[in-house]
Enzyme design. Structure first.
Site, PDB file in Angstrom:
ATOM      1  N   HIS A  63      27.185  34.760  -5.008  1.00  0.00           N
ATOM      2  CA  HIS A  63      28.149  33.858  -4.379  1.00  0.00           C
ATOM      3  C   HIS A  63      27.509  32.471  -4.305  1.00  0.00           C
ATOM      4  O   HIS A  63      26.497  32.284  -3.628  1.00  0.00           O
ATOM      5  CB  HIS A  63      28.504  34.346  -2.978  1.00  0.00           C
ATOM      6  CG  HIS A  63      29.119  35.712  -2.955  1.00  0.00           C
ATOM      7  ND1 HIS A  63      30.482  35.921  -2.998  1.00  0.00           N
ATOM      8  CD2 HIS A  63      28.555  36.950  -2.924  1.00  0.00           C
ATOM      9  CE1 HIS A  63      30.731  37.225  -2.986  1.00  0.00           C
ATOM     10  NE2 HIS A  63      29.571  37.870  -2.938  1.00  0.00           N
ATOM     11  N   LEU A  64      28.104  31.516  -5.007  1.00  0.00           N
ATOM     12  CA  LEU A  64      27.561  30.156  -5.030  1.00  0.00           C
ATOM     13  C   LEU A  64      28.320  29.203  -4.106  1.00  0.00           C
ATOM     14  O   LEU A  64      27.926  28.053  -3.937  1.00  0.00           O
ATOM     15  CB  LEU A  64      27.552  29.610  -6.463  1.00  0.00           C
ATOM     16  CG  LEU A  64      26.591  30.329  -7.426  1.00  0.00           C
ATOM     17  CD1 LEU A  64      26.688  29.745  -8.830  1.00  0.00           C
ATOM     18  CD2 LEU A  64      25.159  30.266  -6.920  1.00  0.00           C
ATOM     19  N   ARG A  65      29.441  29.658  -3.549  1.00  0.00           N
ATOM     20  CA  ARG A  65      30.175  28.971  -2.480  1.00  0.00           C
ATOM     21  C   ARG A  65      30.864  27.667  -2.879  1.00  0.00           C
ATOM     22  O   ARG A  65      31.633  27.122  -2.095  1.00  0.00           O
ATOM     23  CB  ARG A  65      29.248  28.682  -1.278  1.00  0.00           C
ATOM     24  CG  ARG A  65      28.541  29.895  -0.701  1.00  0.00           C
ATOM     25  CD  ARG A  65      29.501  30.964  -0.263  1.00  0.00           C
ATOM     26  NE  ARG A  65      28.850  32.025   0.510  1.00  0.00           N
ATOM     27  CZ  ARG A  65      29.332  33.244   0.629  1.00  0.00           C
ATOM     28  NH1 ARG A  65      30.454  33.572   0.022  1.00  0.00           N
ATOM     29  NH2 ARG A  65      28.700  34.154   1.338  1.00  0.00           N
ATOM     30  N   ASN A  95      35.315  34.056  -4.659  1.00  0.00           N
ATOM     31  CA  ASN A  95      35.801  33.840  -3.286  1.00  0.00           C
ATOM     32  C   ASN A  95      35.342  32.486  -2.747  1.00  0.00           C
ATOM     33  O   ASN A  95      34.647  32.380  -1.740  1.00  0.00           O
ATOM     34  CB  ASN A  95      35.399  34.985  -2.357  1.00  0.00           C
ATOM     35  CG  ASN A  95      33.900  35.194  -2.276  1.00  0.00           C
ATOM     36  OD1 ASN A  95      33.148  34.845  -3.200  1.00  0.00           O
ATOM     37  ND2 ASN A  95      33.447  35.761  -1.161  1.00  0.00           N
ATOM     38  N   ASP A 153      36.404  40.053  -5.254  1.00  0.00           N
ATOM     39  CA  ASP A 153      35.275  40.408  -4.386  1.00  0.00           C
ATOM     40  C   ASP A 153      35.285  39.622  -3.082  1.00  0.00           C
ATOM     41  O   ASP A 153      35.565  38.435  -3.044  1.00  0.00           O
ATOM     42  CB  ASP A 153      33.950  40.161  -5.112  1.00  0.00           C
ATOM     43  CG  ASP A 153      32.771  40.636  -4.273  1.00  0.00           C
ATOM     44  OD1 ASP A 153      32.846  41.762  -3.745  1.00  0.00           O
ATOM     45  OD2 ASP A 153      31.811  39.876  -4.125  1.00  0.00           O
ATOM     46  N   ASP A 306      24.118  40.560  -4.831  1.00  0.00           N
ATOM     47  CA  ASP A 306      25.207  40.185  -3.911  1.00  0.00           C
ATOM     48  C   ASP A 306      24.731  39.044  -3.009  1.00  0.00           C
ATOM     49  O   ASP A 306      24.963  39.045  -1.801  1.00  0.00           O
ATOM     50  CB  ASP A 306      25.667  41.389  -3.091  1.00  0.00           C
ATOM     51  CG  ASP A 306      26.976  41.132  -2.349  1.00  0.00           C
ATOM     52  OD1 ASP A 306      27.586  40.052  -2.555  1.00  0.00           O
ATOM     53  OD2 ASP A 306      27.390  41.997  -1.542  1.00  0.00           O
TER      54      ASP A 306
END
Length: 429
Positions: A63-65, A95, A153, A306
């Protein structure tokens, strides 16, 4: 065009079944070959004695946001953290805010990754528009924009009908659907695994069945459609067995394990430390051993982190208010060494296979190998390097790490991307 020769290293490339002390030759941006190269002179020589030389590691669950939550992480900081962990390619989850559900969104990721100039970033597109679970996203447009797989996800696809259509559409493009397996009706209000520890602590539980019923459903849908299914962050003994049986029947299903799910248990929540709060939650010792068994027998083909960064002020909330997730890119190698290599569960070639060619196959990307002519993404690992995990020294923007203070062994010594050294443990490039 410069020629680089890496000498004296233990060269491990599972894609070619290579495990031997041999030279690796790189010319320009690509792999020239392994072993003697007649008539070739090196412009630079690197001695990798007592080190492991392997394809650049691939983390297919990160997750790199960015966009939307840059206070937690950015593509630049996340890929810098990846390099420090020995990872040359990451697949980023959709996400974000807004979700990666359009061709333009996928292209934005490639643009930002190019600007950062660190690791390769491969966007994973959302299955549904806005990740709302109501309507399929523009799958074809996302593929055109460079999406390598599809998932919602962070949220499950609640509708079986939409999940079926996703598997069918993605099959047309030979793309995998990555399943976040969770029945939200069963996990509502939960903060940890449902069992003895949750009862003892008086905390809301998330039962193993919440994962397993969705794994079972998605396997049946993959069997129906012939689609390619990958189960993200497998955490229960029942899920491992469901995947094992499905693979024996010939279903196109793969599964991944995360370091925290084969290392930590729900007993860690006795500290009420939110760095042990995640989804799926930490399970029991029996589940940990089942996940390890799945890695050993090949049921779980992939290891992924993750990596889920959260700004410190978010994780400092009360346990029931704190967000789920931990960072993992910079602790990937040492935790795998401690939990899998040192106890003898996996050999180095088996571990590297799950961190290179296997995730490359799931994603359909031309990485994870040292075959001549491919991009020269290479990681040199020092398996004996002893160090203490200190999140304050990490390149990630966030510090939500449950392994802080652990004395560990093994880390990336040097990392090459397209033939260029991008990271060195001693600071020299």
């Amino acid at each position: 065009m410069q020629t680089l020769r890496i000498i004296n290293g233990r060269l491990i490339d599972p894609s070619q079944v290579i495990d031997q002390v041999a030279d690796l030759w790189i010319r320009g941006e690509t792999i020239l070959g392994v072993g003697p190269q007649s008539g070739t002179q090196a412009d630079r020589v690197i001695d990798a004695q007592e080190k492991i030389v392997c394809p650049g590691l691939i983390d297919m669950h990160v997750h790199l946001r960015e966009p939307g939550r840059e206070e937690d992480e950015t593509i630049a900081t996340g890929t810098a953290a990846a390099l420090a962990g020995g990872v040359t390619s990451v697949a980023c989850m959709p996400n974000t805010e807004p979700a990666l559900d359009s061709q333009a969104a996928a292209e934005f990721v490639y643009l930002q990754a190019g600007r950062a100039g660190h690791a390769n970033v491969f966007p994973v597109g959302a299955i549904t528009k806005g990740r709302q679970g109501q309507e399929l996203a523009e799958i074809g447009g996302l593929v055109e924009g460079g999406a390598v797989a599809f998932t919602d996800d962070g949220s499950p696809v609640v509708s079986a009908e939409i999940m079926r259509r996703a598997l069918e559409y993605c099959r047309m493009f030979n793309k995998a659907v990555l399943s976040h397996a969770e029945d939200l009706e069963l996990t509502r209000g939960g903060v940890m695994h449902e069992g003895f520890e949750s009862m003892r602590l008086g905390l809301g539980g998330m039962p193993a069945a919440a994962e397993e019923v969705m794994v079972h459903r998605d396997i049946i849908l993959a069997e129906l459609t012939g689609g390619r299914l990958h189960i993200l962050h497998v955490s229960t003994a029942g899920s491992v067995e469901l995947i094992r049986q499905a693979r024996r029947r010939g279903v196109h299903v793969s599964g991944e394990a995360t370091p925290h799910h084969f290392t930590l248990t729900d007993k860690c929540l006795r500290t009420f430390d939110s760095n042990y709060k995640m989804a799926p939650p930490l399970r029991t010792e029996q589940d940990v051993q089942a996940v390890i068994a799945g890695l050993k027998d090949g049921t779980l083909e992939v290891i992924a982190t993750d990596h889920a960064p959260h700004a410190p002020e978010k994780k400092m909330r009360e346990l029931d208010q704190a967000p789920n997730g931990i960072i993992g890119l910079e602790t990937l190698l040492p935790v795998c060494v401690m939990s899998l290599i040192e106890p003898g569960h996996l050999t180095w070639p088996q571990l590297i296979e799950k961190l290179t060619i296997n995730p490359a196959r799931v994603l359909g990307i031309d990485r994870g190998t040292l075959k001549p002519g491919v991009k020269a993404d290479v990681t040199i690992i020092d398996p004996k390097a002893e160090w203490t995990i200190d999140p304050n020294l990490f390149r990630s923007k966030s510090r939500n790490c449950p392994f802080a203070g652990w004395k560990v062994r093994g880390r990336a010594h040097a990392v090459f991307l397209n033939g260029e050294m991008k990271y060195s443990a001693n600071g020299r490039q």
